[in-house]
Design a protein around this motif. Structure first.
Motif, PDB file in Angstrom:
ATOM      1  N   ILE A   1       2.509  -9.939  -3.557  1.00 11.95           N
ATOM      2  CA  ILE A   1       2.094  -8.786  -3.215  1.00 11.95           C
ATOM      3  C   ILE A   1       1.194  -8.821  -2.633  1.00 11.95           C
ATOM      4  N   GLY A   2       1.016  -7.775  -1.789  1.00 14.60           N
ATOM      5  CA  GLY A   2      -0.438  -7.600  -0.947  1.00 14.60           C
ATOM      6  C   GLY A   2      -1.395  -6.728  -1.263  1.00 14.60           C
ATOM      7  N   VAL A   3      -2.833  -7.475  -1.507  1.00 14.45           N
ATOM      8  CA  VAL A   3      -3.579  -6.258  -1.715  1.00 14.45           C
ATOM      9  C   VAL A   3      -5.051  -6.049  -0.910  1.00 14.45           C
ATOM     10  N   ILE A   4      -4.871  -4.430   0.041  1.00 18.21           N
ATOM     11  CA  ILE A   4      -5.896  -4.403   0.435  1.00 18.21           C
ATOM     12  C   ILE A   4      -7.379  -4.252  -0.367  1.00 18.21           C
ATOM     13  N   GLY A   5      -8.510  -4.911  -0.094  1.00 14.49           N
ATOM     14  CA  GLY A   5      -9.729  -4.748  -0.675  1.00 14.49           C
ATOM     15  C   GLY A   5      -9.939  -6.097  -1.648  1.00 14.49           C
ATOM     16  N   GLY A   6     -10.932  -6.762  -2.104  1.00  9.78           N
ATOM     17  CA  GLY A   6     -11.050  -8.572  -2.711  1.00  9.78           C
ATOM     18  C   GLY A   6     -11.839  -7.752  -3.867  1.00  9.78           C
ATOM     19  N   GLY A   7     -12.530  -6.629  -4.266  1.00 13.75           N
ATOM     20  CA  GLY A   7     -13.500  -6.401  -5.674  1.00 13.75           C
ATOM     21  C   GLY A   7     -13.136  -7.170  -6.404  1.00 13.75           C
ATOM     22  N   GLN A   8     -13.623  -6.065  -8.052  1.00 15.00           N
ATOM     23  CA  GLN A   8     -12.986  -6.894  -9.190  1.00 15.00           C
ATOM     24  C   GLN A   8     -11.765  -5.743  -9.342  1.00 15.00           C
ATOM     25  N   LEU A   9     -11.690  -5.015  -8.815  1.00 15.18           N
ATOM     26  CA  LEU A   9     -10.598  -4.227  -9.424  1.00 15.18           C
ATOM     27  C   LEU A   9      -8.940  -5.073  -9.096  1.00 15.18           C
ATOM     28  N   GLY A  10      -8.824  -5.552  -7.113  1.00 18.49           N
ATOM     29  CA  GLY A  10      -8.207  -6.508  -6.865  1.00 18.49           C
ATOM     30  C   GLY A  10      -8.318  -7.572  -7.555  1.00 18.49           C
ATOM     31  N   ARG A  11      -9.160  -8.415  -8.132  1.00 19.75           N
ATOM     32  CA  ARG A  11      -9.688  -9.957  -9.143  1.00 19.75           C
ATOM     33  C   ARG A  11      -8.767  -9.434 -10.132  1.00 19.75           C
ATOM     34  N   MET A  12      -8.727  -8.130 -10.785  1.00 17.84           N
ATOM     35  CA  MET A  12      -8.178  -8.221 -12.176  1.00 17.84           C
ATOM     36  C   MET A  12      -7.181  -7.868 -12.020  1.00 17.84           C
ATOM     37  N   PHE A  13      -6.575  -7.421 -11.054  1.00 11.97           N
ATOM     38  CA  PHE A  13      -4.808  -6.925 -11.119  1.00 11.97           C
ATOM     39  C   PHE A  13      -4.541  -8.208 -10.468  1.00 11.97           C
TER      40      PHE A  13
ATOM     41  N   TYR B   1      -3.395  -1.665  -2.621  1.00 15.65           N
ATOM     42  CA  TYR B   1      -4.822  -1.031  -2.042  1.00 15.65           C
ATOM     43  C   TYR B   1      -5.450  -1.405  -3.279  1.00 15.65           C
ATOM     44  N   GLU B   2      -6.965  -2.183  -3.926  1.00 11.87           N
ATOM     45  CA  GLU B   2      -7.499  -1.584  -5.225  1.00 11.87           C
ATOM     46  C   GLU B   2      -8.981  -0.435  -4.804  1.00 11.87           C
ATOM     47  N   PHE B   3      -8.650  -0.273  -3.547  1.00  9.93           N
ATOM     48  CA  PHE B   3     -10.371   1.079  -2.909  1.00  9.93           C
ATOM     49  C   PHE B   3      -9.627   1.872  -1.868  1.00  9.93           C
ATOM     50  N   GLU B   4     -10.147   3.156  -2.481  1.00 10.45           N
ATOM     51  CA  GLU B   4     -10.093   3.833  -1.573  1.00 10.45           C
ATOM     52  C   GLU B   4     -10.214   4.643  -0.745  1.00 10.45           C
ATOM     53  N   ASN B   5     -11.211   3.256  -0.005  1.00 12.61           N
ATOM     54  CA  ASN B   5     -12.709   3.737   0.455  1.00 12.61           C
ATOM     55  C   ASN B   5     -11.569   3.101   2.019  1.00 12.61           C
ATOM     56  N   ILE B   6     -10.433   2.690   2.544  1.00 11.63           N
ATOM     57  CA  ILE B   6      -9.809   1.729   3.555  1.00 11.63           C
ATOM     58  C   ILE B   6      -9.593   3.014   4.854  1.00 11.63           C
TER      59      ILE B   6
END
Ligand code: ADP
Ligand code: MG
Length: 379
Positions: free
Chosen positions: A7-19, A71-76
């Motif tokens: 699984i690829g995740v764009i964005g590396g913040g806390q939401l991505g971390r918990m995901f 993606y874990e963040f909408e401001n991409i």
């Protein structure tokens, strides 16, 4: 559909971390893409591609190496998601969902097209539009940037034309929205997950308290009339279906002082007000996201306990969190810290969930507040 391994995740913040933590528990390989080395998600993912969100060569690499991208963040950059779609890489939610949810005007128009009420609003593209906005919307109002705002950033509350003009000058954004300030009884949110077969699940409605635009506390379930909770969940389902979202999403709602529900925002990803689902349900909002994007059955949520979630913000005084032993002397508390190096003022650094037996009353809220006050940042 080929079964997913990576699984690829764009964005590396806390939401991505918990995901990523949930995805890893379920055996997936996770690659995140974020410009900051050792991002909160990068620390727990298998790999991190260090690149900006609009670096198409890096986005291509992420697409190539992943079976599905989210993606874990909408401001991409929207172009990054369109690129993946154009090159037949699987990515979800779609670029259409992202396009609507990263734009406050598009978001409100979509809600209205679904027949759902929002605060009154007028777009502002030039200073000349202000007079019309004031006539239609009146005061008090909030001026917001259409793109890029989060955690209360890019918003100005205004009570007069003079204040609105000053805010307009300060904003210096190409596109703004002038929105009626709603007298609030409560702020609510609905976290739901929808799959590609139009099946969906929703968590109980949550109740949110903000401090200067940033979420401070979530109470789950919300202390509202069951008919309001049912209507809120129905509104979220309508939006999910209309946008054909595949994944976990959140609809933020205002409950006005005359008990009207208004759509405020749509987030095309897991949400801060759903962190509590990790600790008090059998399947968190992050695991539902994994399930939706990997085409696995969704899991109708069961609440194993009521919960209060408190955000832990930085205050700029230091990067070391003190008071953890005192906090954890309460066995009902589960601590989550995101691994961010610098506790910049008002930055989201972590949160805790307090499990609450029985209905959530003022005593429980006071206990959660007292617990939060035990934490301090030290240099
Ligand atoms: N029209 C409004 N009426 C009342 N409160 C508002 C309004 N718009 C924003 N707020 C307050 O500011 C918070 C943040 O605004 P929001 O539009 O959700 O932007 P974001 O979360 O992207 O920063 C809301 O949760 C609410 O507390
Ligand atoms: Mg919001």
């Amino acid at each position: 559909m080929k079964s997913v391994q990576t699984i690829g995740v764009i964005g590396g913040g806390q939401l991505g971390r918990m995901f990523a933590l949930d995805a890893k528990r379920m055996g997936y390989h996770v690659i995140t893409l974020d410009p900051q080395q050792h991002s909160p998600c990068g620390q727990v993912a298998d790999e991190q591609i260090v690149a900006s969100y609009d670096d198409l060569a890096a986005i291509d690499e992420l697409g190539r190496r992943s079976d599905v991208v989210t993606y874990e963040f909408e401001n991409i950059a929207i172009e990054s998601v369109r690129y993946l779609e154009r090159h037949s890489y699987r990515v979800t939610p779609s670029s259409h969902v992202l396009e609507v949810t990263q734009n406050r005007l598009a978001e409100k128009r979509l809600a209205r097209e679904c027949g759902l009420p929002t605060a009154e609003f007028v777009p502002i593209r030039a200073p000349e539009d202000l007079a019309e906005a004031v006539r239609t919307v009146g005061f008090p109002a909030v001026l917001k940037t259409v793109l890029g705002g989060y955690d209360g950033k890019g918003q100005w509350r205004v009570e007069s034309t003079r204040e609105a003009e000053a805010a307009l000058a300060a904003a210096s954004a190409a596109e703004l929205i002038f929105e009626r300030l709603i007298p609030l009884r409560k702020e609510l949110s609905v976290i739901a997950t929808r799959d590609s077969h139009d099946r969906s699940v929703a968590y109980p409605v949550a109740e949110n308290t903000h401090d200067r635009g940033i979420l401070a506390m979530t109470i789950a379930p919300a202390r509202v009339d069951p008919s309001i909770a049912a209507e809120a969940r129905e509104m979220a389902a309508t939006i999910g279906r209309r946008l054909a979202i595949v994944g976990t999403y959140c609809v933020e709602l205002f409950l006005s002082s005359n008990d009207e529900l208004l759509v405020n925002e749509i987030a095309p990803r897991p949400h801060n007000s759903g962190h509590y689902t990790i600790d008090v349900t059998q399947c968190s909002q992050y695991e539902q996201q994994v399930r939706a994007i990997c085409d696995l059955p969704l899991s109708p949520p069961r609440m194993l306990s009521n919960a209060i979630m408190m955000n832990i913000l930085g205050d700029g005084r230091g990067d070391r969190l003190d008071g953890v032993p005192e906090l954890l002397s309460d066995p009902a508390i589960v601590l989550h810290v995101y691994g961010k190096r610098h506790a910049v003022a008002r930055r989201k650094m972590g949160h805790f969930t307090m499990l609450v037996d029985g209905p959530i009353d003022e005593a429980a809220i006071e206990r959660a507040r007292t617990a939060l006050a035990k934490l301090h940042w030290e240099a």
